[in-house]
Design a protein around this motif. Structure first.
Motif, short mmCIF file in Angstrom:
data_model
loop_
_atom_site.label_atom_id
_atom_site.label_comp_id
_atom_site.label_asym_id
_atom_site.label_seq_id
_atom_site.Cartn_x
_atom_site.Cartn_y
_atom_site.Cartn_z
N SER A 41 0.96 -1.08 -0.16
CA SER A 41 0.11 -0.15 0.02
C SER A 41 0.89 1.13 0.04
N PHE A 42 0.25 2.33 -0.71
CA PHE A 42 1.05 3.48 -0.79
C PHE A 42 0.16 4.67 -0.84
N SER A 43 0.44 5.58 -0.18
CA SER A 43 -0.36 6.64 -0.21
C SER A 43 0.35 8.34 -0.18
N ILE A 44 -0.50 9.23 -0.87
CA ILE A 44 0.00 10.68 -0.63
C ILE A 44 -0.81 11.26 0.06
N PRO A 45 -0.34 11.78 1.21
CA PRO A 45 -1.26 12.38 2.23
C PRO A 45 -2.10 13.72 1.67
N HIS A 46 -1.44 14.28 0.96
CA HIS A 46 -2.06 15.80 0.74
C HIS A 46 -1.88 15.91 -0.81
N ALA A 47 -3.00 15.67 -1.72
CA ALA A 47 -2.57 15.65 -3.10
C ALA A 47 -2.74 16.93 -3.73
N ASN A 48 -1.82 17.44 -4.79
CA ASN A 48 -1.79 18.54 -5.39
C ASN A 48 -1.86 18.16 -7.12
N ALA A 49 -2.19 19.35 -7.87
CA ALA A 49 -2.07 18.94 -9.45
C ALA A 49 -0.91 18.19 -9.82
#
Length: 255
Positions: free
Chosen positions: A179-187
């Motif tokens: 599993s992998f996540s990006i906590p605060h996505a932007n463009a």
């Protein structure tokens, strides 16, 4: 819409003085018919129902268990729900939850509505046969929300040396964490994502999944965006390779 024969008689008569009245009645009958048919296309003004998935993934393997839930207001004592698959009603399903073991025929758009809601927005489910599948709960991610990814192996076979890619560039590596996540996505996090990993002694890669993060129209601090981007920049961590595992399932070897 077929015009009743009675409306045709004044036009056939030699005296045309009734024509204005004929047109007036024709318009009234047309609007009455449209108002009568309107509920079949959805009642304006009602809040939309919402379709949710459990597990939350939009991409699944055949034989994975899937539960769709229709969330929305209902009349007291009335739990009836209308379900639609690719625009066609599912008459055998009338409960708020709809569960099935996925097959290729289950791919497509799902919508629902209740007695107190309008038709929901569609949720698209992809049922794919492959060795690896990149799963995500959303393809359109609002700025600031997390991007959540999972590298899912066929029949949950043991997967190791897992890498996640964005637009073909490696972003994150782990020996065992799928599993992998990006906590605060932007463009800058928009792109085509896929994953790779070893099943037994063989390296496999998933198909790409396109994820879009719209630009923040209120404006974003470029330094903050760069900081978030650097925080998730891929690194091999310069760790020694884990020893090759020789515990591949017998089913995998046979296939």
């Amino acid at each position: 819409m077929e015009v009743p024969p009675v409306l045709l008689l004044p036009a056939a008569a030699s005296d045309q003085t009734g024509c204005p009245l004929l047109h007036s009645w024709g318009h009234m009958l047309l609007w009455t018919a449209l108002l009568f048919l309107a509920p079949a296309a959805g009642t304006p003004g009602l809040p939309k129902a919402v379709v949710s998935l459990q597990p939350p993934w939009l991409q699944v393997f055949p034989e994975d268990n899937v539960t769709l839930s229709c969330q929305g207001a209902r009349s007291p004592g009335d739990s009836s729900t209308q379900w639609f698959h690719n625009g066609t009603a599912i008459p055998t399903q009338a409960q708020p939850s709809y569960s099935f073991k996925a097959s290729s025929s289950h791919s497509g758009d799902y919508r629902c509505r209740t007695g107190q809601t309008g038709l929901s927005d569609p949720v698209h489910l992809d049922v794919t046969s492959a060795w690896l599948l990149l799963q995500t709960p959303r393809l359109l991610v609002p700025p600031g929300d997390p991007i959540v990814l999972r590298c899912h192996s066929w029949r949950n076979w043991r997967l190791y040396k897992i890498t996640f890619f964005q637009d073909g560039k490696p972003k994150w590596f782990s020996h065992t964490n799928s599993s992998f996540s990006i906590p605060h996505a932007n463009a800058s996090h928009s792109g085509a994502y896929h994953c790779s990993g070893f099943l037994g002694q063989t390296l496999h890669a998933s198909q790409s999944v396109s994820i879009t993060v719209p630009a923040n129209i209120a404006g974003a601090d470029e330094a903050a965006k760069a900081e978030v981007e650097n925080a998730i920049t891929y690194s091999l961590l310069l760790q020694p390779d884990a020893p090759e595992e020789d515990t591949s399932p017998s089913d995998y070897q046979n296939m």
